[in-house]
Design an enzyme around this catalytic site. Structure first.
Site, PDB file in Angstrom:
ATOM      1  N   PRO A  18      42.921   6.703  13.553  1.00 57.47           N
ATOM      2  CA  PRO A  18      43.806   5.738  12.760  1.00 57.47           C
ATOM      3  C   PRO A  18      43.497   5.886  11.483  1.00 57.47           C
ATOM      4  CG  PRO A  18      41.732   4.464  13.672  1.00 57.47           C
ATOM      5  CD  PRO A  18      41.685   5.964  14.163  1.00 57.47           C
ATOM      6  N   GLN A  72      44.127  -0.604  16.652  1.00 60.35           N
ATOM      7  CA  GLN A  72      42.942  -0.861  16.033  1.00 60.35           C
ATOM      8  C   GLN A  72      43.029  -1.990  15.110  1.00 60.35           C
ATOM      9  OE1 GLN A  72      41.159   1.297  12.624  1.00 60.35           O
ATOM     10  NE2 GLN A  72      39.544   2.256  14.138  1.00 60.35           N
ATOM     11  N   CYS A 102      35.732   1.360   7.953  1.00 57.54           N
ATOM     12  CA  CYS A 102      36.336   1.569   6.992  1.00 57.54           C
ATOM     13  C   CYS A 102      35.473   1.363   5.737  1.00 57.54           C
ATOM     14  CB  CYS A 102      37.556   0.609   7.017  1.00 57.54           C
ATOM     15  SG  CYS A 102      38.642   0.863   5.264  1.00 57.54           S
ATOM     16  N   LYS A 141      35.018   2.007  16.635  1.00 61.63           N
ATOM     17  CA  LYS A 141      34.888   3.263  15.463  1.00 61.63           C
ATOM     18  C   LYS A 141      33.923   2.650  14.289  1.00 61.63           C
ATOM     19  CE  LYS A 141      37.333   6.813  12.876  1.00 61.63           C
ATOM     20  NZ  LYS A 141      36.672   6.652  11.685  1.00 61.63           N
ATOM     21  N   ASN A 204      33.285  12.244  14.806  1.00 57.71           N
ATOM     22  CA  ASN A 204      34.502  12.115  13.824  1.00 57.71           C
ATOM     23  C   ASN A 204      33.985  12.478  12.329  1.00 57.71           C
ATOM     24  OD1 ASN A 204      35.962   9.471  11.732  1.00 57.71           O
ATOM     25  ND2 ASN A 204      36.978  11.452  12.492  1.00 57.71           N
ATOM     26  N   ARG A 229      41.840  13.812   9.012  1.00 56.31           N
ATOM     27  CA  ARG A 229      42.688  14.170   7.757  1.00 56.31           C
ATOM     28  C   ARG A 229      43.075  15.793   8.169  1.00 56.31           C
ATOM     29  NH1 ARG A 229      38.122  13.437   3.218  1.00 56.31           N
ATOM     30  NH2 ARG A 229      36.613  13.544   5.176  1.00 56.31           N
TER      31      ARG A 229
END
Length: 331
Positions: A18, A72, A102, A141, A204, A229
């Site tokens: 996401p 998400q 995040c 995540k 990740n 990315r």
């Protein structure tokens, strides 16, 4: 085979991460076509969603061709997150994913995203309450920890699993690192190798070549990888990785024809979804990546990112195809 609850995935699935302002329906569609096994929406604010903020509500749009697809969400308030689960469930995703990773200041300052890594008990209790609220699988995540001195990912993963989390994706950096330095996959492998863990553990961070994806699979033994990315402007990355897994060789470089076709379709899908003005404006960020590496491209790029009418952008694509038809991309 890897399973998220009852969702069956191939061995070592590739997941589209996401990404804010990136993983919208047009981009997800392109990545799905190129081999992404699971795709996730941009992350959605629980507070924005329960206030019926237009931007947050629009992010709930998902399409059958995307499945399996995860929505998400992020937040730190229990009541808001539970209301959000109810709203999200109505969109019928296959997965609801909670963003506990995040690192952006405006998210962290509210105790959400990676901010919750300072309160593991809250992280676990929120997850448990959300699991009990819905029949859909809840996944998480997150990051290794808040900083180097507070890495508790082994404990965190165990506790999340114990309250019903069905899979965990771990970014190999702390919040303090943001996106600097190298991702450390070793702690993620420790989570995977913990004999108590039985849910999928996805890695990740820094998977930017097929070789690195193979290293995550073969040397670190993870269940799959979440790609972020590396896919921006390169939805073919999923196909490139799978081709490398199957043959040990790199896929032939993506041609100018394929790049123009993807950019053209991306723009058209964005217009169909968001309308002319927003579709044109919000797709601009992708063009530099689609045509990265082409010399003397400034004039063409300028037209793509400054034109307000899709007609002009499509004309720029046609011009690129005509003027660079013989250009050969390197791997």
């Amino acid at each position: 085979m890897v399973k998220i609850d009852t969702i069956e995935l191939p061995d070592f699935p590739l997941l589209l991460a996401p990404m804010e302002d990136v993983s919208d329906p047009p981009f997800r569609a392109l990545c799905k076509e190129q081999g992404a096994d699971v795709v996730y929406t941009e992350f959605i604010s629980s507070e924005g969603l329960i206030r019926d903020a237009a931007k947050s509500t629009m992010k709930l749009d998902i399409y059958e061709k995307e499945r399996p697809v995860g929505i998400q969400i992020f937040g730190a308030n229990l009541d808001s997150m539970l209301q959000t689960v109810d709203i999200v469930s109505e969109s019928k995703p296959d997965i609801i994913d909670i963003n506990f990773g995040c690192p952006v200041k405006k998210v962290v300052s509210k105790g959400a995203g990676a901010g919750i890594l300072k309160d593991i008990d809250l992280m676990v209790s929120l997850t448990e309450a959300m699991v009990k609220r819905t029949h859909l699988p809840i996944t998480v995540k997150t990051r290794l920890g808040w900083d180097h001195d507070s890495i508790r990912i082994l404990e965190v993963a165990e506790r999340l699993q114990d309250v019903g989390c069905k899979a965990i994706s771990i970014h190999g950096r702390t919040r303090a690192q943001m996106y600097k330095g190298d991702a450390n996959w070793a702690p993620i492998a420790e989570v995977k190798n913990n004999p108590r863990m039985h849910i999928p553990v996805f890695g990740n961070g820094d998977v930017d070549t097929p070789e690195r994806a193979m290293k995550m699979r073969d040397e670190f033994g993870l269940d799959g990888c979440m790609i972020g990315r590396a896919s921006i402007g390169n939805p073919w990355f999923f196909k490139q990785v799978k081709h490398f897994f199957e043959t040990g060789e790199h896929l032939s470089p993506i041609t100018i024809e394929e790049r123009v076709d993807a950019a053209r379709r991306h723009l058209q899908m964005a217009i169909d979804w968001k309308g002319e003005i927003l579709g044109v404006f919000e797709t601009r960020r992708h063009y530099t990546n689609y045509f990265k590496g082409i010399p003397h491209f400034k004039e063409y790029r300028q037209k793509m990112v400054t034109s307000d009418a899709s007609k002009d952008v499509f004309e720029a694509f046609d011009l690129v195809l005509k003027d660079f038809s013989d250009y050969q991309f390197s791997e």
